[in-house]
Design a protein around this motif. Structure first.
Motif, PDB file in Angstrom:
ATOM      1  N   GLY A   1      46.912  33.030  31.807  1.00 19.46           N
ATOM      2  CA  GLY A   1      45.776  33.704  32.433  1.00 19.46           C
ATOM      3  C   GLY A   1      44.521  32.870  32.291  1.00 19.46           C
ATOM      4  N   SER A   2      43.624  33.022  33.230  1.00 14.17           N
ATOM      5  CA  SER A   2      42.363  32.281  33.165  1.00 14.17           C
ATOM      6  C   SER A   2      41.251  33.100  33.788  1.00 14.17           C
ATOM      7  N   THR A   3      40.074  32.952  33.230  1.00 16.00           N
ATOM      8  CA  THR A   3      38.858  33.533  33.787  1.00 16.00           C
ATOM      9  C   THR A   3      37.828  32.422  33.899  1.00 16.00           C
ATOM     10  N   GLN A   4      37.410  32.149  35.118  1.00 16.46           N
ATOM     11  CA  GLN A   4      36.462  31.063  35.395  1.00 16.46           C
ATOM     12  C   GLN A   4      35.218  31.665  36.020  1.00 16.46           C
ATOM     13  N   THR A   5      34.066  31.379  35.432  1.00 18.33           N
ATOM     14  CA  THR A   5      32.796  31.941  35.897  1.00 18.33           C
ATOM     15  C   THR A   5      31.775  30.835  36.090  1.00 18.33           C
TER      16      THR A   5
ATOM     17  N   THR B   1      33.030  34.727  39.782  1.00 15.04           N
ATOM     18  CA  THR B   1      34.071  34.866  38.765  1.00 15.04           C
ATOM     19  C   THR B   1      35.436  34.855  39.432  1.00 15.04           C
ATOM     20  N   ARG B   2      36.340  34.062  38.867  1.00 15.32           N
ATOM     21  CA  ARG B   2      37.704  33.998  39.354  1.00 15.32           C
ATOM     22  C   ARG B   2      38.649  34.356  38.195  1.00 15.32           C
ATOM     23  N   ASN B   3      39.472  35.367  38.417  1.00 18.50           N
ATOM     24  CA  ASN B   3      40.457  35.786  37.429  1.00 18.50           C
ATOM     25  C   ASN B   3      41.857  35.524  37.974  1.00 18.50           C
ATOM     26  N   TYR B   4      42.676  34.865  37.168  1.00 15.94           N
ATOM     27  CA  TYR B   4      44.037  34.563  37.587  1.00 15.94           C
ATOM     28  C   TYR B   4      44.993  34.885  36.447  1.00 15.94           C
TER      29      TYR B   4
END
Length: 947
Positions: free
Chosen positions: A648-652, A671-674
């Protein structure tokens, strides 16, 4: 011609061996008996000395052991060249010489006389049974090519390696220079690596198995030129994926392993001096470096002056309610140093000095404590003479416009420190700590001249810039084995920092009389301050349990990175300034009496802030997850490894500068959540001990970098265009299929053939998106898809397979052939609807031949590298793609041992004097010749024999 060359090589080698036999007084054979000490040789040393080599390749074996069987309990280890010294009292001894994976040899009746050295040179042969029985977890010296090939043969994944021993034979001075020797690897801008035609976000860099952040604001890649070869044990390029690797995998993973502590006392010093035909002794523009900047530390004097407000923009109240007073504005202007026109200085040679010290101490029967300290300081000067021009469409035909010539003078200073310590308890427990610290400061002075289409006049430009980069990496890791169950863990913290304090741009227009008129406009009389900091920390842990023919492994990870980017811009504005004053040099124009507010239409100059809203952004990336993997070996010739990784990743990315005086608001943070599932499978078939067939599949991903997501605007001085990010970018997913057959016919030898295919979903590319200037600005876009197919061939062997007298010659070559096809959205404005991926070369190749004479201590080598044409920028709206042309690089080296631990190496790089060339259609838009480089290296090694 070939027959004549072969006869010449055979004759030369036969003559050399005849001289050897005459000098030694013994017959040349694989396992020679010791010779009697020569009268008067090394009177102060009493004992046995010599060299241990591989019987097939002639290469020295690193850390081979020479042990006394009878008498005192003494032994010695060989150094990087295979040399050893074993101090013994006078007497007669029985010695045993052994090395992992080789057949041991015993020598009886070795006589040692007082004040003399008995010479013992040994050729060890590879032991096939030892290869079968070696414990995989056993430590091997990864600087040695034979050990690296053995590790490659036993690895789960397909990989290619380059060790310190092989790097030492080339002219390469940093990891960037060295990695291009690996099959399928190419280098962009002399520091960014592309694997299988894929770079940037598609190629990850790991330091001791941990992901590294990049200190570059405009590139997602880690610049490999920051890592001097003096600190490296080996470079490893992983081509196929396994579940224990980070999921961000496409082209491959470059793993950099730093040197570890040696088994015995080892000290090294190396001095290098270099120059090139484009730089040394020639005048170049200069942005003066001061004090510690010469070795990598930026001076505090370049920081924003204290007179600049830190709570509001430097702008009058007419722009905002929080403006400054006229007096504050004038005080701020006078606080800056008015240096705008770089002087010309004659370039000096470049150089570096490195040293290392390491040892291992026994604290008990099974307890060892080791350490290694290494440092390097370097200074390099470089001059570039770049011809460039832009392109526009005239009735659908690409037409050259704006021809410019740019001269860049660069001085860089760097300091590197490495500290490594480890505690080993038997073979079941190992804990080590590593600290790596890199500082680099680079000053660039740029001057250009050419025709500006917008001004319809000739213009000149100057940029003065200092870039400071730092990378700090700290890691604590451990390995524990209890009852066959293995636990591996590591924790890490890293920090990268980049500063560009007081970047100054100047533009001048040349009138009909040849006078230079200062332009008061964007990117002229403008200052820019940039600071980038990124902190990253985290850890991994894995547990492996063997059971019969199975090995079960599970692990978890957590890694968090936070980046802060801050920039401020200041520009001098004129108010009713008389045109005649614009002919002055900026240092004469920008004097105290001309700074002040525009009162009563007086001729004045003011300094105002021109910071944009997107000159500040913050970004973070949190990666978390785990994996499970099964390694099954039902038969001795069959191995299957299957696993799945849940990551999982959270990119802001967000921001907005409080000092902005223009630019649209950025809005809410992006914000991108994968949560990605990454399956993988590897199958290894080994019908023979020296032969593998590999099959692999993985469904991996590639994330956009912070820079590609951030809407920050950067002005490229050489290409005269703006580069900005795109907050709408999405992750790329990649299907990877690989097959490889590899044969290891002998020690240090390999023949391999690989085929691979990749299918991309939403690949990210750099595209020309606008025409705010004649050149076109650049940003990043997701394409619909892409396909990549490729073949790789590699061979390394010795000419001794042709004839025994050619044994000192080693040859090798590798080639990559790659085809890719982008799939575009039907509404895409891109010009070329059927083209390769941006940055991908259709071919890349390396070749080398080396000659080694162990008795003389002489080595020589010829090395060749080439990459095929690749798209630098993607064109739109009819503009052609910008294509970087092939670059053929030929390097030469010769090295000579001088005795007493000294060695001298001379090398020449780019002896064909090739230039970097970019073409857009039929127009050559950039030419940059790096020149021919010549360098000399004097090194000294000291190894104390084990007492």
């Amino acid at each position: 011609m070939k027959r004549a060359l072969l006869i010449t090589l055979i004759s030369f080698s036969a003559l050399a061996q005849t001289i050897d036999a005459t000098d030694a007084g013994v017959e040349d054979r694989p396992a020679p008996l010791p010779t009697a000490p020569a009268e008067g040789v090394k009177k102060k040393f009493t004992g046995v000395s010599g060299r241990i080599i591989d019987a097939r390749t002639g290469e020295g074996l690193i850390e081979a052991t020479v042990k006394v069987i009878n008498g005192p309990k003494k032994s010695a280890l060989t150094d990087l060249e295979g040399n050893f010294k074993l101090k013994l009292p006078p007497g007669t001894y029985e010695l045993r010489v052994f090395y992992e994976l080789y057949k041991a040899q015993k020598f009886g009746n070795v006589e040692v006389k007082a004040g003399a050295a008995t010479e013992l040179n040994v050729s060890l042969e590879r032991d096939a049974k030892a290869v079968q029985e070696v414990v995989v977890e056993a430590k091997v010296d990864k600087r040695n090519e034979t050990a690296l090939l053995n590790e490659r043969k036993k690895a789960v994944v397909a990989q290619d390696s380059l060790g310190a021993q092989a790097i030492a034979k080339t002219p390469d001075s940093n990891a960037g220079d060295a990695v291009k020797r690996v099959v399928g690897a190419t280098l962009v801008d002399n520091k960014y690596v592309f694997i299988r035609g894929l770079g940037g976000r598609y190629t990850q860099t790991l330091l001791n198995s941990t992901l590294l952040p990049s200190p570059e604001p405009d590139e997602p890649s880690v610049p490999l030129d920051m890592f001097p070869v003096a600190l490296l044990s080996n470079l490893n390029v992983i081509k196929t994926y396994s579940a224990d690797l980070p999921a961000n995998f496409a082209g491959g993973s470059v793993t950099i392993d730093t040197n570890t502590f040696p088994a015995q006392l080892e000290a090294k010093v190396r001095l290098q001096v270099a120059g090139d035909t484009m730089t040394t002794g020639i005048k170049r523009p200069d942005e003066a470096m001061t004090g510690l900047e010469h070795i990598g530390f930026a001076s505090p004097s370049r920081a924003i002056p204290a007179a600049i407000p830190t709570d509001r923009p430097l702008a009058p109240a007419r722009i905002g309610s929080t403006g400054v007073t006229p007096e504050q504005q004038r005080e701020a202007a006078l606080a800056f140093d008015q240096r705008w026109t770089p002087p010309q200085l004659r370039a000096l040679p470049s150089g570096s000095l490195s040293a290392s010290l390491g040892n291992t101490h026994r604290l008990g029967n099974n307890v060892k404590l080791g350490y290694l300290l290494a440092a390097q300081v370097s200074r390099r000067e470089r001059r570039q003479l770049i011809d460039s021009q832009a392109v526009r469409l005239d009735e659908g035909v690409a037409t050259p416009i704006e021809p410019f010539q740019t001269e860049v003078g660069t001085v860089s200073g760097a300091t590197s420190l490495l500290a490594n310590a480890g505690l080993q308890v038997g073979s079941n427990h190992d804990i080590s700590a590593l600290g790596l610290y890199l500082w680099n400061a680079e000053s660039n002075a740029t001057a250009n001249y050419g025709f500006d289409q917008g001004q319809m006049a000739y213009t000149t430009g100057h940029r003065s810039q200092l870039t400071s980069r730092q990378l700090f990496f700290n890691q604590l890791k451990g390995f524990h084995r209890v009852g066959g169950v293995e636990l591996k863990w590591q924790g890490n913290y890293s920090r990268v920092n980049r500063e560009e304090p007081d970047v100054r741009d100047l533009r001048q227009l040349v009138d009909d009389e040849g006078r230079k008129l200062i332009r008061f406009q964007p990117n002229s009389l403008e200052r820019f301050f940039l600071t980038l900091n990124e902190d990253s920390g985290g850890g991994t842990a894995s547990l492996a349990v063997p059971w019969r023919s199975w090995r079960f492994e599970a692990g978890g990870l957590g890694q968090y990175s936070a980046r802060n980017f801050d920039g401020r811009r200041f520009r001098n504005l004129d108010w009713n300034l008389d045109t005649s004053l614009q002919t002055l040099q900026p240092e004469a124009l920008l004097v105290p009496e001309r700074f002040g507010p525009p009162v009563n239409a007086e001729q004045q100059i003011t300094l105002e802030e021109t910071t944009l809203t997107y000159d500040r952004y913050t970004a973070s990336l949190a990666v978390y997850g785990g994996y499970g993997q099964v390694d099954w070996r039902p038969l001795t010739w069959l191995r299957a490894i299957a696993g799945v990784r849940l990551e999982g990743s959270t990119q802001t990315v967000g921001g907005g500068s409080p000092f902005a005086t223009s630019g649209a608001p950025l809005g809410a943070p992006v914000t991108r959540n994968y949560l990605d599932v990454v399956p993988t499978a590897n199958v290894v078939l080994s019908p023979r001990d020296d032969f593998n067939v590999r099959l692999a599949y993985a469904y991996t991903l590639a994330r956009p970098s912070f820079r590609e997501l951030a809407p920050f605007l950067f002005y490229d001085m050489v290409r005269r265009r703006n580069v900005s990010g795109n907050p709408e970018l999405l992750n790329t997913r990649i299907h990877n299929v690989d097959a490889r057959a590899e044969w290891f016919p002998g020690a240090g030898e390999v023949i391999a053939f690989s085929a691979f295919a990749k299918q991309f979903e939403r690949p990210i590319e750099r595209v020309i998106y606008g025409t705010s200037n004649a050149v076109g600005d650049v940003s990043f876009r997701n394409a619909e898809g892409a396909t990549l197919l490729g073949l790789e061939l590699e061979a390394r062997t010795t000419l001794g397979r042709i004839h025994q007298v050619l044994q000192p010659f080693a040859v090798g070559a590798n080639v990559s052939l790659i085809y890719s096809q982008i799939q575009l959205d039907p509404n895409s404005p891109q010009t070329n609807r059927t083209r390769p991926l941006q940055g991908q070369s259709p071919y890349a190749a390396n070749a080398f031949i080396t000659w080694t004479h162990p008795t003389w201590g002489t080595e020589a080598g010829v090395f060749y590298n080439v990459y095929g044409p690749r798209i630098s920028d993607v064109g739109i709206n009819g503009l052609p793609d910008v294509i970087e042309q092939p670059f053929h690089r030929l390097d030469l080296t010769v090295a000579q041992r001088l005795g007493a631990g000294f060695q001298l190496k001379l090398a020449a790089s780019n002896v064909l004097n090739q230039a970097v060339r970019l073409r857009q259609g039929d127009v050559e838009v950039l030419t940059n010749p790096p020149g021919v480089q010549v360098l000399g290296t004097l090194s000294w090694n000291f190894n104390e024999e084990r007492k």
